[in-house]
Design a protein around this motif. Structure first.
Motif, PDB file in Angstrom:
ATOM      1  N   ALA A  66       0.840  -1.231  -0.076  1.00 12.14           N
ATOM      2  CA  ALA A  66      -0.068  -0.060  -0.003  1.00 12.14           C
ATOM      3  C   ALA A  66       0.813   1.290  -0.021  1.00 12.14           C
ATOM      4  CB  ALA A  66      -0.775   0.183   1.207  1.00 12.14           C
ATOM      5  N   ASP A  67       2.222   1.120   0.580  1.00  7.80           N
ATOM      6  CA  ASP A  67       3.011   2.414   0.809  1.00  7.80           C
ATOM      7  C   ASP A  67       3.786   2.517  -0.429  1.00  7.80           C
ATOM      8  OD1 ASP A  67       4.510   0.379   1.423  1.00  7.80           O
ATOM      9  OD2 ASP A  67       5.256   1.135   3.247  1.00  7.80           O
ATOM     10  N   GLY A  68       4.131   1.456  -1.443  1.00  8.38           N
ATOM     11  CA  GLY A  68       4.643   1.595  -2.658  1.00  8.38           C
ATOM     12  C   GLY A  68       6.179   1.495  -2.063  1.00  8.38           C
ATOM     13  N   LEU A  69       6.470   0.887  -1.238  1.00  3.73           N
ATOM     14  CA  LEU A  69       7.887   0.772  -0.834  1.00  3.73           C
ATOM     15  C   LEU A  69       8.338  -0.566  -0.739  1.00  3.73           C
ATOM     16  CD1 LEU A  69       7.991   3.295   2.075  1.00  3.73           C
ATOM     17  CD2 LEU A  69       8.622   3.858  -0.106  1.00  3.73           C
ATOM     18  N   ALA A  70       9.751  -0.951  -0.663  1.00  2.00           N
ATOM     19  CA  ALA A  70      10.179  -2.247  -0.495  1.00  2.00           C
ATOM     20  C   ALA A  70      11.499  -2.089   0.157  1.00  2.00           C
ATOM     21  CB  ALA A  70      10.210  -2.892  -1.977  1.00  2.00           C
ATOM     22  N   ASP A  71      11.906  -3.225   0.720  1.00  2.00           N
ATOM     23  CA  ASP A  71      13.484  -3.442   1.188  1.00  2.00           C
ATOM     24  C   ASP A  71      14.142  -4.410   0.337  1.00  2.00           C
ATOM     25  OD1 ASP A  71      12.270  -1.930   3.506  1.00  2.00           O
ATOM     26  OD2 ASP A  71      11.804  -4.137   4.405  1.00  2.00           O
ATOM     27  N   VAL A  72      15.669  -3.944   0.349  1.00  2.00           N
ATOM     28  CA  VAL A  72      16.503  -4.658  -0.587  1.00  2.00           C
ATOM     29  C   VAL A  72      17.588  -5.296   0.242  1.00  2.00           C
ATOM     30  CG1 VAL A  72      18.295  -4.858  -2.611  1.00  2.00           C
ATOM     31  CG2 VAL A  72      16.157  -3.383  -2.795  1.00  2.00           C
ATOM     32  N   PHE A  73      17.911  -6.694   0.264  1.00  2.00           N
ATOM     33  CA  PHE A  73      18.804  -7.302   0.892  1.00  2.00           C
ATOM     34  C   PHE A  73      19.803  -7.925  -0.052  1.00  2.00           C
ATOM     35  CE2 PHE A  73      14.792  -7.564   3.320  1.00  2.00           C
ATOM     36  CZ  PHE A  73      15.282  -6.605   4.318  1.00  2.00           C
ATOM     37  N   TYR A  74      21.167  -8.151   0.518  1.00  2.00           N
ATOM     38  CA  TYR A  74      22.137  -9.074  -0.096  1.00  2.00           C
ATOM     39  C   TYR A  74      23.075  -9.780   0.720  1.00  2.00           C
ATOM     40  CZ  TYR A  74      25.368  -4.980   0.216  1.00  2.00           C
ATOM     41  OH  TYR A  74      26.166  -4.006   0.615  1.00  2.00           O
ATOM     42  N   TRP A  75      23.361 -10.824   0.637  1.00  2.06           N
ATOM     43  CA  TRP A  75      24.171 -11.675   1.355  1.00  2.06           C
ATOM     44  C   TRP A  75      24.873 -12.635   0.350  1.00  2.06           C
ATOM     45  CZ3 TRP A  75      19.034 -12.091   0.791  1.00  2.06           C
ATOM     46  CH2 TRP A  75      18.815 -13.461   0.413  1.00  2.06           C
ATOM     47  N   GLY A  76      25.918 -13.337   1.161  1.00  2.00           N
ATOM     48  CA  GLY A  76      26.628 -14.399   0.441  1.00  2.00           C
ATOM     49  C   GLY A  76      28.227 -14.336   0.700  1.00  2.00           C
ATOM     50  N   ARG A  77      28.800 -15.367  -0.271  1.00  2.00           N
ATOM     51  CA  ARG A  77      30.096 -15.063  -0.108  1.00  2.00           C
ATOM     52  C   ARG A  77      30.935 -13.927  -0.424  1.00  2.00           C
ATOM     53  NH1 ARG A  77      33.656 -19.252  -3.802  1.00  2.00           N
ATOM     54  NH2 ARG A  77      36.059 -18.793  -3.011  1.00  2.00           N
ATOM     55  N   TYR A  78      30.360 -13.065  -1.395  1.00  2.00           N
ATOM     56  CA  TYR A  78      30.670 -11.842  -1.808  1.00  2.00           C
ATOM     57  C   TYR A  78      30.254 -10.593  -1.246  1.00  2.00           C
ATOM     58  CZ  TYR A  78      33.258 -14.965  -4.863  1.00  2.00           C
ATOM     59  OH  TYR A  78      34.168 -16.206  -5.291  1.00  2.00           O
ATOM     60  N   ALA A  79      29.428 -10.742  -0.133  1.00  2.00           N
ATOM     61  CA  ALA A  79      28.483  -9.506   0.449  1.00  2.00           C
ATOM     62  C   ALA A  79      29.489  -8.390   0.678  1.00  2.00           C
ATOM     63  CB  ALA A  79      27.918 -10.173   1.504  1.00  2.00           C
ATOM     64  N   ASP A  80      30.893  -8.744   1.564  1.00  2.00           N
ATOM     65  CA  ASP A  80      31.909  -7.732   1.823  1.00  2.00           C
ATOM     66  C   ASP A  80      32.333  -7.143   0.533  1.00  2.00           C
ATOM     67  OD1 ASP A  80      31.463  -8.508   4.395  1.00  2.00           O
ATOM     68  OD2 ASP A  80      33.166  -9.554   4.587  1.00  2.00           O
ATOM     69  N   ASP A  81      32.265  -7.669  -0.582  1.00  2.00           N
ATOM     70  CA  ASP A  81      33.039  -6.933  -1.841  1.00  2.00           C
ATOM     71  C   ASP A  81      31.779  -6.273  -2.431  1.00  2.00           C
ATOM     72  OD1 ASP A  81      35.113  -8.540  -1.542  1.00  2.00           O
ATOM     73  OD2 ASP A  81      34.933  -9.521  -3.227  1.00  2.00           O
ATOM     74  N   ALA A  82      30.634  -6.601  -2.277  1.00  2.00           N
ATOM     75  CA  ALA A  82      29.447  -5.807  -2.634  1.00  2.00           C
ATOM     76  C   ALA A  82      29.259  -4.582  -1.709  1.00  2.00           C
ATOM     77  CB  ALA A  82      28.235  -6.588  -2.686  1.00  2.00           C
ATOM     78  N   HIS A  83      29.389  -4.700  -0.595  1.00  2.00           N
ATOM     79  CA  HIS A  83      29.220  -3.537   0.315  1.00  2.00           C
ATOM     80  C   HIS A  83      30.214  -2.453   0.129  1.00  2.00           C
ATOM     81  CE1 HIS A  83      29.614  -1.430   4.249  1.00  2.00           C
ATOM     82  NE2 HIS A  83      28.329  -1.537   4.065  1.00  2.00           N
ATOM     83  N   ALA A  84      31.648  -2.759  -0.258  1.00  2.00           N
ATOM     84  CA  ALA A  84      32.616  -2.058  -0.686  1.00  2.00           C
ATOM     85  C   ALA A  84      32.322  -1.158  -1.839  1.00  2.00           C
ATOM     86  CB  ALA A  84      33.925  -2.650  -0.698  1.00  2.00           C
ATOM     87  N   GLN A  85      31.642  -1.920  -2.645  1.00  2.00           N
ATOM     88  CA  GLN A  85      31.101  -1.377  -4.128  1.00  2.00           C
ATOM     89  C   GLN A  85      29.818  -0.426  -4.092  1.00  2.00           C
ATOM     90  OE1 GLN A  85      32.979  -1.725  -6.776  1.00  2.00           O
ATOM     91  NE2 GLN A  85      31.629  -0.690  -8.354  1.00  2.00           N
ATOM     92  N   PHE A  86      28.914  -1.086  -3.086  1.00  2.00           N
ATOM     93  CA  PHE A  86      27.443  -0.255  -3.205  1.00  2.00           C
ATOM     94  C   PHE A  86      27.120   0.364  -1.879  1.00  2.00           C
ATOM     95  CE2 PHE A  86      27.657  -3.813  -6.411  1.00  2.00           C
ATOM     96  CZ  PHE A  86      27.476  -2.936  -7.676  1.00  2.00           C
ATOM     97  N   GLY A  87      27.599  -0.130  -1.006  1.00  2.00           N
ATOM     98  CA  GLY A  87      27.305   0.331   0.615  1.00  2.00           C
ATOM     99  C   GLY A  87      25.993  -0.553   0.971  1.00  2.00           C
ATOM    100  N   GLY A  88      25.126   0.152   1.634  1.00  2.00           N
ATOM    101  CA  GLY A  88      24.036  -0.565   2.640  1.00  2.00           C
ATOM    102  C   GLY A  88      24.281  -0.984   3.843  1.00  2.00           C
ATOM    103  N   GLU A  89      23.329  -0.737   4.926  1.00  2.00           N
ATOM    104  CA  GLU A  89      23.475  -1.123   6.144  1.00  2.00           C
ATOM    105  C   GLU A  89      23.588  -2.311   6.559  1.00  2.00           C
ATOM    106  OE1 GLU A  89      24.412   1.359   8.303  1.00  2.00           O
ATOM    107  OE2 GLU A  89      24.406   2.801   6.378  1.00  2.00           O
ATOM    108  N   ARG A  90      24.072  -2.977   7.741  1.00  2.00           N
ATOM    109  CA  ARG A  90      23.757  -4.140   8.141  1.00  2.00           C
ATOM    110  C   ARG A  90      22.476  -4.224   8.808  1.00  2.00           C
ATOM    111  NH1 ARG A  90      25.925  -9.250   7.557  1.00  2.00           N
ATOM    112  NH2 ARG A  90      28.088  -9.255   7.534  1.00  2.00           N
ATOM    113  N   ILE A  91      21.564  -5.009   8.625  1.00  2.00           N
ATOM    114  CA  ILE A  91      20.107  -5.089   9.002  1.00  2.00           C
ATOM    115  C   ILE A  91      20.158  -6.164  10.005  1.00  2.00           C
ATOM    116  CG2 ILE A  91      17.734  -5.218   8.465  1.00  2.00           C
ATOM    117  CD1 ILE A  91      18.518  -3.922   5.748  1.00  2.00           C
ATOM    118  N   ALA A  92      19.879  -5.722  11.487  1.00  2.00           N
ATOM    119  CA  ALA A  92      19.931  -6.807  12.549  1.00  2.00           C
ATOM    120  C   ALA A  92      18.525  -7.572  12.286  1.00  2.00           C
ATOM    121  CB  ALA A  92      20.139  -6.136  13.713  1.00  2.00           C
TER     122      ALA A  92
END
Length: 286
Positions: free
Chosen positions: A138-164
């Motif tokens: 209803a609010d037109g929103l979504a969350d995006v998550f990424y994880w796996g072997r190359y998550a640290d490399d992806a974080h260095a490239q794209f950023g994003g928060e650690r979501i507890a």
């Protein structure tokens, strides 16, 4: 030993009918011919009961329509990780126990399996507008998550928060993005993975459906319980740990993994809805 209960919060039932149902199927009832609320009213009218069509199952009971209904639970250790998991769920209906019924004898309404996608407690009419995992937010929103072997490399490239989530470090990602932006970020991550590694990074888009919102609301709760508003009513959703579900409840009704739902009289002469899930017994596997 007496049971020790913990408060999970409260729900509201302005229609006067409360439903305990399987989260995966809440939005599927209309596909079977009649809305959930119509079926629930019919079942609740004589005092409550269980109803089922195909994989959809729920219990409906009359409840006070003018005040919050307290929900609480007692727990037992999970055979999966020994963490507390729900062994009994109770809802105070704030209605008097029938004068013609023996208060020492519970009234059996039926039984329910533990849905691997969680359980929902809420107003029958409010749940008519529930959006399942394939619905649109209803609010037109979504969350995006990424994880796996190359998550640290992806974080260095794209950023994003650690979501507890559930007391541990969860995946990297972004919350509350407009749908178009969420899709663009997920596509960018996927294209980078395919170009650089081919595999080793998982990416998901979780739209803000009610199904996702109740899970998100329970991320910080030890029993995975979250409160959200649906159709103007406060609803509680309970997500089961997947390891615990696999050991204790896997197969659900098809495997005979169902648990009794009853009405009880409380000490003050009121009526309580109770769903009892016996503690796991290792001898059950023998």
């Amino acid at each position: 030993m007496p049971e020790t209960f913990v408060d999970l919060g409260s729900v509201t039932a302005p229609s006067g009918v409360l439903v305990l149902g399987m989260a995966l199927w809440i939005d599927y009832w209309p596909e079977l011919g009649r809305p959930l609320s119509e079926r629930a009213r019919t079942v609740a009218a004589p005092g409550g009961g269980h109803f089922q069509e195909q994989e959809c199952e729920a219990v409906a009971v009359p409840a006070a329509d003018d005040r919050p209904l307290r929900v609480r639970a007692c727990t037992s250790p999970s055979p999966f990780d020994e963490e507390p998991t729900i062994a009994a769920l109770e809802v105070s209906l704030h209605l008097p126990w029938p004068e013609t019924a023996d208060p020492s004898v519970p009234v059996r309404l039926g039984d329910l399996p533990v849905d691997r996608c969680g359980m929902v407690i809420g107003d029958a009419s409010g749940l008519d507008v529930w959006t399942g995992m394939d619905g649109e937010p209803a609010d037109g929103l979504a969350d995006v998550f990424y994880w796996g072997r190359y998550a640290d490399d992806a974080h260095a490239q794209f950023g994003g928060e650690r979501i507890a989530q559930y007391g541990v470090e969860g995946p990297h990602g972004w919350l509350d993005l407009p749908l178009a932006e969420a899709a663009a970020r997920a596509a960018e991550l996927t294209a980078w993975r395919d170009r650089e590694y081919g595999r080793g990074l998982l990416v998901s888009i979780d739209k803000h459906t009610d199904d996702h919102r109740f899970r998100q609301a329970g991320w910080q709760h030890p029993l995975h319980v979250g409160a959200i508003e649906v159709g103007g009513c406060q609803v509680l959703g309970i997500e089961w740990d997947q390891g615990d579900h696999s050991i204790r409840h896997h197969g659900e009704r098809g495997a005979g993994q169902v648990y009794p739902v009853t009405l009880h009289a409380d000490r003050d002469g009121g009526t309580v809805l109770r769903w009892t899930i016996p503690p796991y017994d290792v001898d059950d596997d023998e």
